[in-house]
Scaffold this active site. Structure first.
Site, PDB file in Angstrom:
ATOM      1  N   GLU A 106     -24.326  13.947  -2.912  1.00 27.18           N
ATOM      2  CA  GLU A 106     -24.171  14.205  -1.566  1.00 27.18           C
ATOM      3  C   GLU A 106     -23.463  15.253  -1.096  1.00 27.18           C
ATOM      4  OE1 GLU A 106     -23.791   9.245  -1.041  1.00 27.18           O
ATOM      5  OE2 GLU A 106     -21.995  10.340  -1.388  1.00 27.18           O
TER       6      GLU A 106
ATOM      7  N   GLU B  50     -43.014   0.949   8.687  1.00 25.65           N
ATOM      8  CA  GLU B  50     -44.096   0.229   8.702  1.00 25.65           C
ATOM      9  C   GLU B  50     -44.964   0.518   7.296  1.00 25.65           C
ATOM     10  OE1 GLU B  50     -47.291   0.932  11.453  1.00 25.65           O
ATOM     11  OE2 GLU B  50     -46.320   3.051  11.707  1.00 25.65           O
TER      12      GLU B  50
ATOM     13  N   ALA C 277     -27.261   3.206  -1.425  1.00 27.46           N
ATOM     14  CA  ALA C 277     -27.825   4.445  -0.862  1.00 27.46           C
ATOM     15  C   ALA C 277     -27.170   5.583  -1.559  1.00 27.46           C
ATOM     16  CB  ALA C 277     -27.640   4.517   0.649  1.00 27.46           C
TER      17      ALA C 277
ATOM     18  N   TYR D 298     -24.021  10.488  -7.881  1.00 27.85           N
ATOM     19  CA  TYR D 298     -24.345  10.232  -6.069  1.00 27.85           C
ATOM     20  C   TYR D 298     -23.196  11.115  -5.413  1.00 27.85           C
ATOM     21  CZ  TYR D 298     -20.699   6.750  -4.788  1.00 27.85           C
ATOM     22  OH  TYR D 298     -19.611   5.967  -4.571  1.00 27.85           O
ATOM     23  N   ILE D 299     -21.829  11.350  -5.824  1.00 31.24           N
ATOM     24  CA  ILE D 299     -20.895  11.794  -4.935  1.00 31.24           C
ATOM     25  C   ILE D 299     -21.259  13.383  -5.198  1.00 31.24           C
ATOM     26  CG2 ILE D 299     -18.475  12.504  -4.824  1.00 31.24           C
ATOM     27  CD1 ILE D 299     -17.838   9.610  -5.733  1.00 31.24           C
TER      28      ILE D 299
ATOM     29  N   ARG E 205     -25.360  18.223 -17.002  1.00 30.79           N
ATOM     30  CA  ARG E 205     -25.861  18.186 -18.403  1.00 30.79           C
ATOM     31  C   ARG E 205     -27.312  17.593 -18.644  1.00 30.79           C
ATOM     32  NH1 ARG E 205     -21.095  14.501 -20.542  1.00 30.79           N
ATOM     33  NH2 ARG E 205     -22.112  12.691 -19.383  1.00 30.79           N
TER      34      ARG E 205
ATOM     35  N   HIS F 168     -44.949  -0.056  14.931  1.00 32.47           N
ATOM     36  CA  HIS F 168     -45.648   1.381  15.016  1.00 32.47           C
ATOM     37  C   HIS F 168     -45.315   2.183  16.118  1.00 32.47           C
ATOM     38  CE1 HIS F 168     -49.104   3.697  13.970  1.00 32.47           C
ATOM     39  NE2 HIS F 168     -49.373   3.824  15.426  1.00 32.47           N
TER      40      HIS F 168
ATOM     41  N   CYS G 118     -16.625   6.756   1.532  1.00 31.12           N
ATOM     42  CA  CYS G 118     -17.720   6.316   2.247  1.00 31.12           C
ATOM     43  C   CYS G 118     -17.776   6.857   3.776  1.00 31.12           C
ATOM     44  CB  CYS G 118     -18.000   4.949   2.449  1.00 31.12           C
ATOM     45  SG  CYS G 118     -17.291   3.883   1.296  1.00 31.12           S
TER      46      CYS G 118
ATOM     47  N   CYS H  34     -12.430   4.225   0.695  1.00 29.55           N
ATOM     48  CA  CYS H  34     -13.656   4.215   1.610  1.00 29.55           C
ATOM     49  C   CYS H  34     -13.432   4.725   2.820  1.00 29.55           C
ATOM     50  CB  CYS H  34     -14.177   2.770   1.530  1.00 29.55           C
ATOM     51  SG  CYS H  34     -15.460   2.465   2.752  1.00 29.55           S
TER      52      CYS H  34
ATOM     53  N   ASP I  10     -12.924  -1.314  -7.669  1.00 28.57           N
ATOM     54  CA  ASP I  10     -13.094  -0.307  -8.557  1.00 28.57           C
ATOM     55  C   ASP I  10     -12.366  -0.249  -9.915  1.00 28.57           C
ATOM     56  OD1 ASP I  10     -14.847   0.665  -6.658  1.00 28.57           O
ATOM     57  OD2 ASP I  10     -13.905   2.854  -6.563  1.00 28.57           O
TER      58      ASP I  10
ATOM     59  N   GLU J 238       0.817  -1.173   0.219  1.00 28.14           N
ATOM     60  CA  GLU J 238      -0.010   0.087   0.114  1.00 28.14           C
ATOM     61  C   GLU J 238       0.602   1.167   0.111  1.00 28.14           C
ATOM     62  OE1 GLU J 238      -3.501   1.222  -0.225  1.00 28.14           O
ATOM     63  OE2 GLU J 238      -2.399   2.935  -0.334  1.00 28.14           O
TER      64      GLU J 238
ATOM     65  N   LYS K 116     -17.062  11.034   4.296  1.00 26.29           N
ATOM     66  CA  LYS K 116     -18.398  11.437   3.881  1.00 26.29           C
ATOM     67  C   LYS K 116     -19.504  11.373   4.475  1.00 26.29           C
ATOM     68  CE  LYS K 116     -21.069   8.810   1.628  1.00 26.29           C
ATOM     69  NZ  LYS K 116     -21.058   8.316   0.428  1.00 26.29           N
TER      70      LYS K 116
HETATM   71  C1  FAD Z   1     -16.546  10.343  -2.313  1.00 24.26           C
HETATM   72  C2  FAD Z   1     -16.791   8.853  -2.181  1.00 24.26           C
HETATM   73  C3  FAD Z   1     -17.827   8.501  -1.437  1.00 24.26           C
HETATM   74  C4  FAD Z   1     -17.952   7.020  -1.542  1.00 24.26           C
HETATM   75  N1  FAD Z   1     -19.226   6.482  -0.858  1.00 24.26           N
HETATM   76  C5  FAD Z   1     -19.442   5.280  -0.833  1.00 24.26           C
HETATM   77  C6  FAD Z   1     -20.424   4.904  -0.035  1.00 24.26           C
HETATM   78  O1  FAD Z   1     -21.078   5.544   0.619  1.00 24.26           O
HETATM   79  N2  FAD Z   1     -20.667   3.620  -0.223  1.00 24.26           N
HETATM   80  C7  FAD Z   1     -20.060   2.559  -0.968  1.00 24.26           C
HETATM   81  O2  FAD Z   1     -20.082   1.366  -0.689  1.00 24.26           O
HETATM   82  N3  FAD Z   1     -18.997   3.170  -1.615  1.00 24.26           N
HETATM   83  C8  FAD Z   1     -18.696   4.299  -1.612  1.00 24.26           C
HETATM   84  N4  FAD Z   1     -17.413   4.745  -2.526  1.00 24.26           N
HETATM   85  C9  FAD Z   1     -17.061   3.811  -3.264  1.00 24.26           C
HETATM   86  C10 FAD Z   1     -15.927   3.027  -2.446  1.00 24.26           C
HETATM   87  O3  FAD Z   1     -15.046   3.865  -1.552  1.00 24.26           O
HETATM   88  C11 FAD Z   1     -14.943   2.206  -3.402  1.00 24.26           C
HETATM   89  O4  FAD Z   1     -15.964   1.508  -4.400  1.00 24.26           O
HETATM   90  C12 FAD Z   1     -14.120   1.275  -2.764  1.00 24.26           C
HETATM   91  O5  FAD Z   1     -13.454   2.001  -2.052  1.00 24.26           O
HETATM   92  C13 FAD Z   1     -13.232   0.376  -3.666  1.00 24.26           C
HETATM   93  O6  FAD Z   1     -12.478  -0.335  -3.056  1.00 24.26           O
HETATM   94  P1  FAD Z   1     -11.085  -0.931  -3.955  1.00 24.26           P
HETATM   95  O7  FAD Z   1     -10.516  -2.057  -2.947  1.00 24.26           O
HETATM   96  O8  FAD Z   1     -11.502  -1.352  -5.281  1.00 24.26           O
HETATM   97  O9  FAD Z   1     -10.191   0.284  -3.983  1.00 24.26           O
HETATM   98  P2  FAD Z   1      -9.552   1.364  -2.924  1.00 24.26           P
HETATM   99  O10 FAD Z   1     -10.445   1.514  -1.688  1.00 24.26           O
HETATM  100  O11 FAD Z   1      -9.683   2.585  -3.708  1.00 24.26           O
HETATM  101  O12 FAD Z   1      -8.208   0.943  -2.565  1.00 24.26           O
HETATM  102  C14 FAD Z   1      -7.075   1.214  -3.607  1.00 24.26           C
HETATM  103  C15 FAD Z   1      -5.787   1.265  -2.773  1.00 24.26           C
HETATM  104  O13 FAD Z   1      -4.769   0.958  -3.521  1.00 24.26           O
HETATM  105  C16 FAD Z   1      -3.772   1.832  -3.412  1.00 24.26           C
HETATM  106  N5  FAD Z   1      -2.834   2.034  -4.568  1.00 24.26           N
HETATM  107  C17 FAD Z   1      -3.233   2.642  -5.928  1.00 24.26           C
HETATM  108  N6  FAD Z   1      -2.181   2.070  -6.603  1.00 24.26           N
HETATM  109  C18 FAD Z   1      -1.076   1.548  -5.783  1.00 24.26           C
HETATM  110  C19 FAD Z   1       0.326   1.254  -6.203  1.00 24.26           C
HETATM  111  N7  FAD Z   1       0.608   1.379  -7.402  1.00 24.26           N
HETATM  112  N8  FAD Z   1       1.136   0.572  -5.271  1.00 24.26           N
HETATM  113  C20 FAD Z   1       0.541   0.613  -3.897  1.00 24.26           C
HETATM  114  N9  FAD Z   1      -0.797   1.008  -3.731  1.00 24.26           N
HETATM  115  C21 FAD Z   1      -1.487   1.204  -4.625  1.00 24.26           C
HETATM  116  C22 FAD Z   1      -4.337   3.241  -2.945  1.00 24.26           C
HETATM  117  O14 FAD Z   1      -3.721   4.070  -2.366  1.00 24.26           O
HETATM  118  C23 FAD Z   1      -5.567   2.714  -2.212  1.00 24.26           C
HETATM  119  O15 FAD Z   1      -5.322   2.568  -0.861  1.00 24.26           O
HETATM  120  C24 FAD Z   1     -17.232   6.176  -2.361  1.00 24.26           C
HETATM  121  C25 FAD Z   1     -16.158   6.714  -3.090  1.00 24.26           C
HETATM  122  C26 FAD Z   1     -15.929   8.146  -3.150  1.00 24.26           C
HETATM  123  C27 FAD Z   1     -14.705   8.630  -4.129  1.00 24.26           C
END
Ligand code: FAD
Length: 448
Positions: free
Chosen positions: A178, A437, A337, A174-175, A195, A432, A45, A40, A299, A32, A48
């Site tokens: 919110e 409900e 949500a 959604y972002i 748009r 209730h 998440c 997140c 993601d 990492e 936020k």
């Molecule tokens: C503003 C916002 C609000 C959100 N709200 C919600 C919500 O309410 N509910 C919900 O379910 N989801 C929400 N999400 C989406 C959610 O955060 C993501 O879907 C989730 O974090 C994806 O997890 P992941 O493991 O794929 O990636 P991430 O959690 O993004 O983790 C990827 C990790 O990889 C690391 N990394 C990247 N490249 C490298 C590299 N080359 N070497 C070493 N490390 C690296 C990054 O530093 C990061 O820590 C939100 C996202 C945003 C931006």
């Protein structure tokens, strides 16, 4: 190779897969480059939701007057809010580190790049493993607008020095929605530009309309079929020029117009991994890429960008690689949500999607003033909808706009997962007096 699995990315998907794989006996290393927990925990998440909760406090103070409390508008200490939020995030970072350490996962700090099917370079050191997992998440995508360098993304929105007075929000997802609610709740004037003809594409159309009405009623300036063409700096502030030629002065422009997979500079294409046009890693249903030893999830692949999706994928991949691999991933009943103000939450098919798949539907709806607002006098109404297949009586979708919608829909998601029928909803006794409900007391279908 001693190492069974090397995970790149300590976010929702990477951490979950690493922990489960280690618990199944695999020798796992996770790389990492930033704080543990990923988007997140650090920029998504969790912070936020904390800001959303904080932004409701001023309305709650006002509402308390209806219950006899002589409250007054209280000054906001923005820096205390951000400091408290950061403390909480640090606590969670530590929890994530601890979870991995206790599971026996080796943590390596640094930026990883893929060299070949089994080798990754971190801080110039090669590391080899039988399996690699790409769980690098996504990043904000800038819209093509002149002067976009003046806009912030959600990443910076969590660390502003002060609360802006006038905000222009670009985007209809959604972002954007919110954060429009967050800034408005903290007292800023907010204009949200989108748009398309109505924001939140993909959600139930009635819910989108109701949310737009509610947000406008609360004072958010929503402008659809309107886009920004340029952002220029004017002293300490900015002017946003719109497609209709008018100009909006503001203190902050935030763009939330989509996210791109984090594959830039990772070395994946050179290692033979197929990427989509958007740069997403292409995987099969077992998260395997075009290079059999390299996997990807979360993601960075083309599935819904949500934490519970990344978590479920991580669990399943660990079991595919080191367990019995029996569970496959389904994407049909993902409860979700929007933590807008008010919230919108949903599980199952929208009315529009259900119409495309079923000949006859019964639609049940309810719109009502939540009980406490009869005393507060706040002009707001909650909305609920059930989408039912007329042929089988099966409930295909539950949708809600209103306070506590995400908490209510989470429970209904279990019912839909079990294939509940409308008759079973009707047979369920209500609690209730609650808003929830209503979901078990809607008796008359809408006339179609
Ligand atoms: C503003 C916002 C609000 C959100 N709200 C919600 C919500 O309410 N509910 C919900 O379910 N989801 C929400 N999400 C989406 C959610 O955060 C993501 O879907 C989730 O974090 C994806 O997890 P992941 O493991 O794929 O990636 P991430 O959690 O993004 O983790 C990827 C990790 O990889 C690391 N990394 C990247 N490249 C490298 C590299 N080359 N070497 C070493 N490390 C690296 C990054 O530093 C990061 O820590 C939100 C996202 C945003 C931006």
């Amino acid at each position: 190779m001693d190492m069974d699995l090397l995970v790149i990315g300590g976010g929702s998907g990477g951490v979950r897969c690493a922990r489960i794989a280690a618990s199944l006996g695999a020798n796992v290393t996770l790389v990492e480059e930033k704080e543990m927990g990923g988007t997140c925990v650090n920029l998504g998440c969790v912070p936020k939701k904390l800001l959303v909760m904080g932004s409701h406090a001023s309305a709650q103070l006002e509402d308390a007057r209806g219950f006899g409390w002589d409250t007054q508008a209280a000054p906001l200490d923005w820096s205390r809010l951000i400091a408290n939020k950061d403390d909480e995030i640090r606590r969670l970072n530590g929890i994530y580190d601890g979870l991995l350490e206790r599971a026996g996962v080796t943590i390596v700090r640094g930026r990883a790049t893929v060299l070949d099917a089994n080798t990754v370079s971190v801080n110039g050191e090669p590391l080899q493993a039988k399996h690699l997992l790409i769980a690098t998440g996504s990043r904000p995508q800038d819209p093509p607008i002149v002067g976009i360098e003046h806009a912030i993304s959600s990443d910076q929105a969590f660390h502003l020095d002060r609360r802006p007075d006038r905000v222009v929000m670009l985007g209809g997802g959604y972002i954007a929605t919110e954060f429009a609610g967050i800034f408005h709740g903290f007292g800023a004037q907010v204009t949200q530009l989108y748009r398309g003809e109505l924001f939140l594409r993909g959600f139930d159309a009635d819910c989108r309309r109701v949310l737009a009405e509610e947000m406008r009623g609360a004072g958010v300036d929503l402008r659809f079929e309107t886009n920004a063409t340029a952002i220029t700096q004017q002293g300490d502030g900015y002017t946003v020029t719109l497609t209709d030629g008018s100009a909006l002065p503001c203190d902050l422009v935030m763009a939330a117009t989509g996210r791109l997979p984090n594959t830039q500079g990772l070395g994946l294409a050179d290692a033979g991994v197929t990427l989509s046009e958007r740069g997403a890693v292409v995987v099969d249903e077992r998260f395997q890429t075009s290079v059999p030893s390299i996997h990807a999830l979360g993601d960075v692949i083309d599935t819904p960008q949500l934490t519970p999706v990344a978590l479920a994928q991580g669990t399943r991949l660990a079991h595919h690689l080191f367990g019995d691999g029996s569970q496959s991933m389904r994407y049909d009943l993902i409860p979700t949500a929007i933590f807008s103000t008010p919230a919108l939450s949903t599980v199952g098919l929208t009315e529009e999607a259900a119409r495309a798949q079923h000949d006859n539907l019964h639609i049940y709806e309810s719109r009502f003033t939540p009980m406490h607002h009869h005393l507060t006098g706040r002009k707001t109404k909650s909305y609920m909808k059930l989408v039912v297949d007329a042929a089988t009586d099966r409930v295909l979708g539950c949708h809600m706009v209103g306070e506590h919608a995400p908490e209510i829909i989470q429970g209904l998601a279990v019912a839909l997962e079990c294939g509940a029928t409308k008759a079973q909803f009707d047979a369920t006794l209500g609690i209730h007096p609650t808003a929830a409900e209503e979901f078990v007391t809607m008796r008359s279908a809408r006339d179609l």
